[in-house]
Design a protein around this motif. Structure first.
Motif, PDB file in Angstrom:
ATOM      1  N   GLU A 336       0.828  -1.198   0.000  1.00 52.73           N
ATOM      2  CA  GLU A 336       0.000   0.000   0.000  1.00 52.73           C
ATOM      3  C   GLU A 336       0.869   1.258   0.000  1.00 52.73           C
ATOM      4  OE1 GLU A 336      -3.173   0.121  -0.238  1.00 52.73           O
ATOM      5  OE2 GLU A 336      -3.981  -1.811   0.424  1.00 52.73           O
ATOM      6  N   TYR A 337       0.359   2.306  -0.631  1.00 54.23           N
ATOM      7  CA  TYR A 337       1.077   3.581  -0.712  1.00 54.23           C
ATOM      8  C   TYR A 337       1.414   4.105   0.685  1.00 54.23           C
ATOM      9  CZ  TYR A 337       2.144   8.326  -2.366  1.00 54.23           C
ATOM     10  OH  TYR A 337       2.766   9.525  -2.636  1.00 54.23           O
ATOM     11  N   ASP A 338       0.433   4.104   1.575  1.00 57.67           N
ATOM     12  CA  ASP A 338       0.646   4.644   2.920  1.00 57.67           C
ATOM     13  C   ASP A 338       1.642   3.810   3.710  1.00 57.67           C
ATOM     14  OD1 ASP A 338      -1.067   6.713   2.430  1.00 57.67           O
ATOM     15  OD2 ASP A 338      -2.793   5.823   3.462  1.00 57.67           O
ATOM     16  N   GLU A 339       1.642   2.484   3.500  1.00 56.82           N
ATOM     17  CA  GLU A 339       2.590   1.631   4.188  1.00 56.82           C
ATOM     18  C   GLU A 339       4.011   1.887   3.682  1.00 56.82           C
ATOM     19  OE1 GLU A 339       4.293  -1.439   6.601  1.00 56.82           O
ATOM     20  OE2 GLU A 339       2.641  -0.012   6.747  1.00 56.82           O
ATOM     21  N   ALA A 340       4.166   2.073   2.382  1.00 60.42           N
ATOM     22  CA  ALA A 340       5.480   2.408   1.829  1.00 60.42           C
ATOM     23  C   ALA A 340       5.966   3.740   2.393  1.00 60.42           C
ATOM     24  CB  ALA A 340       5.413   2.458   0.310  1.00 60.42           C
ATOM     25  N   LYS A 341       5.068   4.682   2.487  1.00 60.28           N
ATOM     26  CA  LYS A 341       5.411   5.996   3.035  1.00 60.28           C
ATOM     27  C   LYS A 341       5.915   5.867   4.475  1.00 60.28           C
ATOM     28  CE  LYS A 341       3.461  10.669   3.093  1.00 60.28           C
ATOM     29  NZ  LYS A 341       2.240  11.474   2.815  1.00 60.28           N
ATOM     30  N   ARG A 342       5.256   5.029   5.265  1.00 61.29           N
ATOM     31  CA  ARG A 342       5.657   4.817   6.659  1.00 61.29           C
ATOM     32  C   ARG A 342       7.034   4.169   6.731  1.00 61.29           C
ATOM     33  NH1 ARG A 342       6.109   0.993  10.313  1.00 61.29           N
ATOM     34  NH2 ARG A 342       5.468  -0.662   8.863  1.00 61.29           N
ATOM     35  N   LEU A 343       7.281   3.170   5.888  1.00 59.05           N
ATOM     36  CA  LEU A 343       8.565   2.483   5.900  1.00 59.05           C
ATOM     37  C   LEU A 343       9.713   3.408   5.497  1.00 59.05           C
ATOM     38  CD1 LEU A 343       7.470  -0.882   4.231  1.00 59.05           C
ATOM     39  CD2 LEU A 343       8.203  -0.592   6.615  1.00 59.05           C
ATOM     40  N   LEU A 344       9.416   4.348   4.614  1.00 54.77           N
ATOM     41  CA  LEU A 344      10.460   5.227   4.097  1.00 54.77           C
ATOM     42  C   LEU A 344      10.749   6.423   4.998  1.00 54.77           C
ATOM     43  CD1 LEU A 344       9.278   5.239   0.389  1.00 54.77           C
ATOM     44  CD2 LEU A 344      11.450   4.296   1.186  1.00 54.77           C
ATOM     45  N   GLU A 345       9.876   6.710   5.920  1.00 56.37           N
ATOM     46  CA  GLU A 345      10.008   7.918   6.734  1.00 56.37           C
ATOM     47  C   GLU A 345      11.369   8.034   7.425  1.00 56.37           C
ATOM     48  OE1 GLU A 345       9.091  11.564   7.814  1.00 56.37           O
ATOM     49  OE2 GLU A 345       7.831  10.293   6.523  1.00 56.37           O
ATOM     50  N   PRO A 346      11.931   6.950   7.980  1.00 55.93           N
ATOM     51  CA  PRO A 346      13.250   7.077   8.619  1.00 55.93           C
ATOM     52  C   PRO A 346      14.376   7.412   7.640  1.00 55.93           C
ATOM     53  CG  PRO A 346      12.120   5.103   9.393  1.00 55.93           C
ATOM     54  CD  PRO A 346      11.329   5.615   8.223  1.00 55.93           C
ATOM     55  N   LEU A 347      14.139   7.238   6.352  1.00 59.00           N
ATOM     56  CA  LEU A 347      15.169   7.507   5.348  1.00 59.00           C
ATOM     57  C   LEU A 347      15.098   8.918   4.798  1.00 59.00           C
ATOM     58  CD1 LEU A 347      14.934   4.197   3.267  1.00 59.00           C
ATOM     59  CD2 LEU A 347      16.388   4.674   5.249  1.00 59.00           C
ATOM     60  N   LYS A 348      14.116   9.690   5.222  1.00 54.99           N
ATOM     61  CA  LYS A 348      13.915  11.034   4.690  1.00 54.99           C
ATOM     62  C   LYS A 348      14.940  11.996   5.272  1.00 54.99           C
ATOM     63  CE  LYS A 348       9.795  10.579   2.459  1.00 54.99           C
ATOM     64  NZ  LYS A 348       9.343  11.171   1.205  1.00 54.99           N
ATOM     65  N   LYS A 350      16.019  16.390   5.124  1.00 53.00           N
ATOM     66  CA  LYS A 350      15.635  17.728   4.695  1.00 53.00           C
ATOM     67  C   LYS A 350      16.728  18.258   3.785  1.00 53.00           C
ATOM     68  CE  LYS A 350      12.788  18.954   8.672  1.00 53.00           C
ATOM     69  NZ  LYS A 350      11.559  18.934   7.874  1.00 53.00           N
ATOM     70  N   THR A 351      16.325  18.790   2.646  1.00 47.92           N
ATOM     71  CA  THR A 351      17.295  19.323   1.700  1.00 47.92           C
ATOM     72  C   THR A 351      16.932  20.756   1.356  1.00 47.92           C
ATOM     73  OG1 THR A 351      16.027  18.573  -0.216  1.00 47.92           O
ATOM     74  CG2 THR A 351      17.683  17.056   0.685  1.00 47.92           C
ATOM     75  N   GLU A 352      17.927  21.463   0.861  1.00 44.36           N
ATOM     76  CA  GLU A 352      17.701  22.872   0.478  1.00 44.36           C
ATOM     77  C   GLU A 352      16.732  22.968  -0.690  1.00 44.36           C
ATOM     78  OE1 GLU A 352      20.284  26.727  -1.091  1.00 44.36           O
ATOM     79  OE2 GLU A 352      21.280  24.881  -0.447  1.00 44.36           O
ATOM     80  N   PHE A 353      16.787  21.962  -1.583  1.00 42.72           N
ATOM     81  CA  PHE A 353      15.936  21.966  -2.764  1.00 42.72           C
ATOM     82  C   PHE A 353      14.895  20.875  -2.611  1.00 42.72           C
ATOM     83  CE2 PHE A 353      20.060  23.534  -4.052  1.00 42.72           C
ATOM     84  CZ  PHE A 353      19.720  24.765  -4.600  1.00 42.72           C
ATOM     85  N   GLU A 354      13.645  21.254  -2.471  1.00 44.04           N
ATOM     86  CA  GLU A 354      12.588  20.269  -2.256  1.00 44.04           C
ATOM     87  C   GLU A 354      12.397  19.392  -3.479  1.00 44.04           C
ATOM     88  OE1 GLU A 354       7.856  20.032  -1.015  1.00 44.04           O
ATOM     89  OE2 GLU A 354       8.875  21.966  -1.227  1.00 44.04           O
ATOM     90  N   PHE A 355      12.575  19.987  -4.672  1.00 41.61           N
ATOM     91  CA  PHE A 355      12.423  19.246  -5.913  1.00 41.61           C
ATOM     92  C   PHE A 355      13.730  19.363  -6.691  1.00 41.61           C
ATOM     93  CE2 PHE A 355       8.246  20.740  -4.667  1.00 41.61           C
ATOM     94  CZ  PHE A 355       7.503  19.586  -4.725  1.00 41.61           C
TER      95      PHE A 355
END
Length: 381
Positions: A336-348, A350-355
């Motif tokens: 599921e999209y939301d489950e993938a999002k949860r799993l990836l959260e620790p890997l996020k 913050k960068t100067e350029f959002e895109f």
């Protein structure tokens, strides 16, 4: 298994040959395909066959329905020209395989770039190493489960490997699949338009030239042989058919497919309906791994390189034809999209350029890639 069980299995197969008219008459005698071996296990019965000279090889596959009527629905026919196997599985594929990262560890730990695919008819996990079998094409109609499989593949790679091992350039031309990977520390950029994807691929082209020079200088044939470790680079593009008019982009993609393996630059391409105008020449020949969900007809399945995908029912979400060495039918993991999002959260991060790269033209490109870790900044300046 007993001799009696083997004889009964052979008898049922001969009966199926008769119903399908797969025989010749020599006087009053029947000439059937030669049954060379019968293998019976707790999971399946497998017949190994040899067709007599002059038999149409399509005779077996065209009559799959007859074998299913005799043995049940879980029949798979493989082979070509004269030699075939007919496998009758005791159980069918599961209707759904829930994604559980821990359950895939056993097939991922021994691979440089593990790609999880799904579970086969014996409920065994199927995976392969992208570093050994480079360049993937995934395809399938809307609702076939292709997007969930891509999500599972990319998420698993990021959870398994560090940014020093692998980096990603992601093309999300439908603006629907790869947004969750923005600001994951493995990801150099998520690009939703050709305008921003092109500069990123131009950098990849420069990096491939640099890596090629390194291989020549060090007299080696693959980046894994270099003293200083370089990360693998995966270029993943969803709905690559939308780039058919972008000649420079497609030329770079074709170059990656031709020379990327030894340089550690690999492709994961995805499209709904296979497009023969996109999949032509070098690119078609170099996409060594094919994974396809349902296709609407035999021609589309053939273009996808996954014959049999047209036979997948529209209700079989996540059912795929996986072609590495020979085609096998698998049930892909559902993430599921939301489950993938949860799993990836620790890997996020913050960068100067959002895109990354977006809203930048070629002149401002160098300033926009301060965290671009492929080692090519010195080449640009």
């Amino acid at each position: 298994m007993t001799l009696w069980a083997t004889l009964q299995a052979r008898k049922r197969l001969i009966n199926a040959f008769k119903h399908a008219n797969i025989y010749r008459m020599a006087g009053e005698s029947y000439i059937f395909p030669t049954i060379r071996k019968v293998e019976l296990t707790d999971d399946y019965t497998k017949f190994t066959l040899r067709l007599p000279t002059g038999f149409d090889p399509d005779t077996l596959t065209d009559n799959l329905f007859v074998f299913q009527q005799v043995f049940g629905p879980n029949v798979v026919i493989d082979g070509e020209i004269k030699y075939f196997t007919i496998t009758v599985y005791r159980k069918g594929l599961p209707s759904k395989v829930a994604y559980n990262f821990d359950e895939w560890q056993s097939v991922m730990t021994d691979k440089t770039l593990p790609i999880i695919v799904g579970r086969d008819r014996n409920n065994q996990p199927q995976a392969f190493d992208l570093a050994i079998f480079p360049h993937i094409l995934t395809s399938g109609e809307t609702g076939s489960g292709k997007s969930s499989l891509l999500r599972a593949v990319l998420t698993s790679l990021m959870l398994t490997k560090s940014p020093d091992d692998v980096r990603f350039i992601l093309g999300d031309l439908k603006r629907s699949e790869f947004g969750i990977y923005r600001n994951v520390k493995h990801v150099e950029g998520v690009h939703v338009t050709p305008r921003t994807l092109l500069p990123a691929l131009r950098l990849i082209k420069v990096e491939m030239e640099r890596r090629g020079n390194l291989l020549d200088k060090n007299e080696v044939t693959h980046i894994k042989e270099l003293r200083d470790k370089l990360p693998y680079i995966i270029v993943a593009i969803d709905e690559v058919a939308l780039l058919r008019q972008e000649r420079e982009i497609m030329n770079i993609v074709e170059d990656i497919s031709s020379i990327g393996r030894s340089l550690g630059v690999l492709l994961i391409l995805s499209m709904q309906r296979p497009d023969s105008k996109v999949l032509e020449g070098r690119l078609k020949n170099n996409l060594t791994v094919r994974i396809s969900g349902r296709q609407s007809n035999k021609r589309n399945a053939s273009v996808a390189g996954a014959e049999g995908a047209e036979k997948i029912k529209i209700t079989d979400k996540g059912r795929m034809i996986f072609v590495l060495d020979e085609p096998i039918e698998i049930q892909s993991p559902w993430l599921e999209y939301d489950e993938a999002k949860r799993l990836l959260e620790p890997l996020k991060v913050k960068t100067e350029f959002e895109f990354p790269f977006e809203e930048k033209d070629d002149v401002g490109l160098t300033e926009a890639i301060t965290d671009f870790k492929f080692g090519i900044l010195e080449e640009l300046q």
